[in-house]
Design a protein around this motif. Structure first.
Motif, PDB file in Angstrom:
ATOM      1  N   TYR A  87       0.837  -1.206   0.000  1.00 19.86           N
ATOM      2  CA  TYR A  87       0.000   0.000   0.000  1.00 19.86           C
ATOM      3  C   TYR A  87       0.870   1.255   0.000  1.00 19.86           C
ATOM      4  O   TYR A  87       0.567   2.239  -0.690  1.00 19.86           O
ATOM      5  CB  TYR A  87      -0.921   0.008   1.216  1.00 19.86           C
ATOM      6  N   ALA A  88       1.949   1.227   0.795  1.00 23.79           N
ATOM      7  CA  ALA A  88       2.822   2.395   0.880  1.00 23.79           C
ATOM      8  C   ALA A  88       3.492   2.681  -0.452  1.00 23.79           C
ATOM      9  O   ALA A  88       3.627   3.847  -0.864  1.00 23.79           O
ATOM     10  CB  ALA A  88       3.875   2.186   1.969  1.00 23.79           C
ATOM     11  N   LEU A  89       3.933   1.620  -1.148  1.00 24.30           N
ATOM     12  CA  LEU A  89       4.590   1.822  -2.434  1.00 24.30           C
ATOM     13  C   LEU A  89       3.606   2.355  -3.469  1.00 24.30           C
ATOM     14  O   LEU A  89       3.940   3.265  -4.246  1.00 24.30           O
ATOM     15  CB  LEU A  89       5.215   0.505  -2.915  1.00 24.30           C
ATOM     16  N   THR A  90       2.399   1.832  -3.489  1.00 23.86           N
ATOM     17  CA  THR A  90       1.389   2.337  -4.420  1.00 23.86           C
ATOM     18  C   THR A  90       1.086   3.804  -4.132  1.00 23.86           C
ATOM     19  O   THR A  90       1.018   4.634  -5.057  1.00 23.86           O
ATOM     20  CB  THR A  90       0.099   1.499  -4.327  1.00 23.86           C
ATOM     21  N   ASP A  91       0.919   4.152  -2.869  1.00 12.75           N
ATOM     22  CA  ASP A  91       0.657   5.544  -2.502  1.00 12.75           C
ATOM     23  C   ASP A  91       1.820   6.453  -2.903  1.00 12.75           C
ATOM     24  O   ASP A  91       1.611   7.571  -3.393  1.00 12.75           O
ATOM     25  CB  ASP A  91       0.419   5.659  -0.992  1.00 12.75           C
ATOM     26  N   ALA A  92       3.047   5.979  -2.682  1.00 16.45           N
ATOM     27  CA  ALA A  92       4.224   6.787  -3.014  1.00 16.45           C
ATOM     28  C   ALA A  92       4.342   7.003  -4.523  1.00 16.45           C
ATOM     29  O   ALA A  92       4.751   8.083  -4.977  1.00 16.45           O
ATOM     30  CB  ALA A  92       5.486   6.124  -2.469  1.00 16.45           C
ATOM     31  N   LEU A  93       3.992   5.994  -5.305  1.00 20.01           N
ATOM     32  CA  LEU A  93       4.005   6.140  -6.757  1.00 20.01           C
ATOM     33  C   LEU A  93       2.961   7.151  -7.216  1.00 20.01           C
ATOM     34  O   LEU A  93       3.226   7.992  -8.088  1.00 20.01           O
ATOM     35  CB  LEU A  93       3.758   4.782  -7.418  1.00 20.01           C
ATOM     36  N   GLU A  94       1.780   7.081  -6.639  1.00 16.82           N
ATOM     37  CA  GLU A  94       0.726   8.029  -7.001  1.00 16.82           C
ATOM     38  C   GLU A  94       1.129   9.454  -6.626  1.00 16.82           C
ATOM     39  O   GLU A  94       0.884  10.401  -7.386  1.00 16.82           O
ATOM     40  CB  GLU A  94      -0.585   7.635  -6.335  1.00 16.82           C
ATOM     41  N   ALA A  95       1.779   9.608  -5.473  1.00 13.80           N
ATOM     42  CA  ALA A  95       2.247  10.931  -5.061  1.00 13.80           C
ATOM     43  C   ALA A  95       3.324  11.448  -6.012  1.00 13.80           C
ATOM     44  O   ALA A  95       3.342  12.640  -6.360  1.00 13.80           O
ATOM     45  CB  ALA A  95       2.783  10.875  -3.631  1.00 13.80           C
ATOM     46  N   ALA A  96       4.215  10.569  -6.448  1.00 10.04           N
ATOM     47  CA  ALA A  96       5.244  10.967  -7.409  1.00 10.04           C
ATOM     48  C   ALA A  96       4.618  11.383  -8.733  1.00 10.04           C
ATOM     49  O   ALA A  96       5.064  12.338  -9.375  1.00 10.04           O
ATOM     50  CB  ALA A  96       6.230   9.818  -7.628  1.00 10.04           C
ATOM     51  N   GLY A  97       3.580  10.660  -9.145  1.00  8.27           N
ATOM     52  CA  GLY A  97       2.899  11.012 -10.385  1.00  8.27           C
ATOM     53  C   GLY A  97       2.253  12.379 -10.330  1.00  8.27           C
ATOM     54  O   GLY A  97       2.184  13.080 -11.348  1.00  8.27           O
ATOM     55  N   ALA A  98       1.802  12.782  -9.151  1.00  5.94           N
ATOM     56  CA  ALA A  98       1.115  14.060  -8.997  1.00  5.94           C
ATOM     57  C   ALA A  98       2.076  15.227  -8.751  1.00  5.94           C
ATOM     58  O   ALA A  98       1.663  16.388  -8.820  1.00  5.94           O
ATOM     59  CB  ALA A  98       0.120  13.980  -7.839  1.00  5.94           C
ATOM     60  N   ASP A  99       3.337  14.946  -8.478  1.00 11.00           N
ATOM     61  CA  ASP A  99       4.323  15.975  -8.151  1.00 11.00           C
ATOM     62  C   ASP A  99       5.012  16.454  -9.427  1.00 11.00           C
ATOM     63  O   ASP A  99       5.749  15.697 -10.062  1.00 11.00           O
ATOM     64  CB  ASP A  99       5.350  15.410  -7.164  1.00 11.00           C
ATOM     65  N   THR A 100       4.793  17.698  -9.803  1.00 10.40           N
ATOM     66  CA  THR A 100       5.357  18.210 -11.060  1.00 10.40           C
ATOM     67  C   THR A 100       6.868  18.354 -11.013  1.00 10.40           C
ATOM     68  O   THR A 100       7.505  18.504 -12.060  1.00 10.40           O
ATOM     69  CB  THR A 100       4.724  19.567 -11.404  1.00 10.40           C
TER      70      THR A 100
END
Length: 261
Positions: free
Chosen positions: A35-48
Motif C-alpha cells: 500500500y505504501a509503495l502504491t501511494d508513493a508512486l501516485e504521489a510521485a505522479g502528482a508531483d510536477t
C-alpha cells in the motif's frame, strides 16, 4: 511500521527514489509495504517536480516476494489478496505518466521478480538475481509475471524459468533482455542516480506519451497502433517541449526540456 518507515522517499534532481525498507526480510512484501509503495508512486505522479521514479531495495535484497507470514491464517482468498495489493501496484507503475526505473540491487523473487520486470527501465547490480519462485510452493506466477516475462524471453524460456524456479544472474539477465544495464555493486546507487538524471533531462511529456503508446501497442493491432500514434503525436507536437526541441536544433544548442521556451 508506518508508511514512511516501510518505503523511504527521497528526491534529487527531478528523481524520486522509493526504497523498500524491510531489509531484515530482504524487503519481502506485506500489505503495509504494498500500500505504501502504491501511494508513493501516485504521489510521485502528482508531483510536477518529479520527472523519473526509481524503485529499489534497502540492504542486500530488492524484494524477496510475498512475506508468507503476513498472509498465513488470514480469511482472504488468493484472488482477493492480489486484487487488493499487487494488481493495483503493477497497474499504477504501468499507467504512471513518468518513467519508472526498477533498480534491482539483489534478489528479486516471486512477486518481487514481477515488480522488477514492471519498470520501464530495469537496472541491475552485479549481485542481482531474478527467480520466478512460485512453483516451489505450488503456485503460479502472478503480479504480471505471466505478461512481462514471455514478452521478454519468449514463451518457452519463460515456462522453463517458471517451472524450474531457476535463478537468472545479472549477466544472463542482460543478455536475455531482462535488464538494460548491469552496474558494479559498489557504485550501483550512484550509477542508477546518474542514469535517472539523464532520463530526467529528456522531454517529460514526450516520454509520457511514448509510454502510453507502447502500452497500447503491446495489446493492439498495427492499424490501431498507427491511429494511436497519430493522435498522441498531435499532443506531443502541441506541447511547448516540441517548440523548445525545434528551436534548440535550429540554434545548434542543447535543448532545455525542464523549462521549455
Amino acid at each position: 511500521m508506518t508508511h514512511a518507515d516501510v518505503v523511504l522517499v527521497e528526491t534529487a534532481s527531478g528523481v524520486r527514489t522509493l526504497t523498500l525498507n524491510r531489509p531484515d526480510r530482504l524487503n519481502a512484501a506485506n500489505d503495509e509495504l504494498l500500500y505504501a509503495l502504491t501511494d508513493a508512486l501516485e504521489a510521485a505522479g502528482a508531483d510536477t517536480d518529479v520527472r523519473v521514479v526509481v524503485i529499489t531495495g534497502a540492504g542486500r535484497g530488492f524484494c524477496a516476494g510475498q512475506d508468507l507470514g503476513g498472509v498465513s491464517g488470514r480469511n482472504m482468498s488468493f484472488t482477493e489478496h492480489l486484487n487488493a495489493t499487487y494488481n493495483p501496484l503493477i497497474r499504477t507503475i504501468r499507467m504512471l505518466d513518468k518513467p519508472v526505473i526498477t533498480a534491482v540491487n539483489g534478489v528479486a523473487a516471486g512477486a518481487g521478480a514481477s515488480l522488477a520486470l514492471a519498470g520501464d527501465i530495469r537496472l541491475w547490480a552485479q549481485s542481482a538475481r531474478l527467480i520466478e519462485v512460485f512453483s516451489t510452493i505450488a503456485l503460479i506466477p502472478d503480479s504480471g509475471s505471466t505478461w512481462f516475462l514471455p514478452r521478454l524471453v519468449g514463451y518457452h524460456r519463460a515456462f522453463e524459468l517458471m517451472a524450474l524456479a531457476e535463478p537468472v544472474l545479472a549477466e544472463e539477465g542482460l543478455r536475455a533482455g531482462l535488464c538494460e544495464r548491469v552496474y558494479p555493486d559498489e557504485t550501483f546507487l550512484a550509477d542508477v542516480q546518474a542514469y535517472a538524471e539523464r532520463l530526467a533531462a529528456r522531454p517529460a511529456n514526450a516520454l509520457a506519451l511514448t509510454k502510453r503508446a507502447l502500452n497500447f501497442a503491446l495489446t493492439s493491432t498495427l492499424d490501431a497502433a498507427l491511429d494511436q500514434e497519430a493522435a498522441l503525436q498531435q499532443l506531443a507536437g502541441d506541447h511547448p517541449e516540441h517548440a523548445e526541441g525545434v528551436a534548440a536544433f535550429k540554434e545548434k544548442r542543447a535543448p532545455d526540456f525542464r523549462r521549455p521556451r
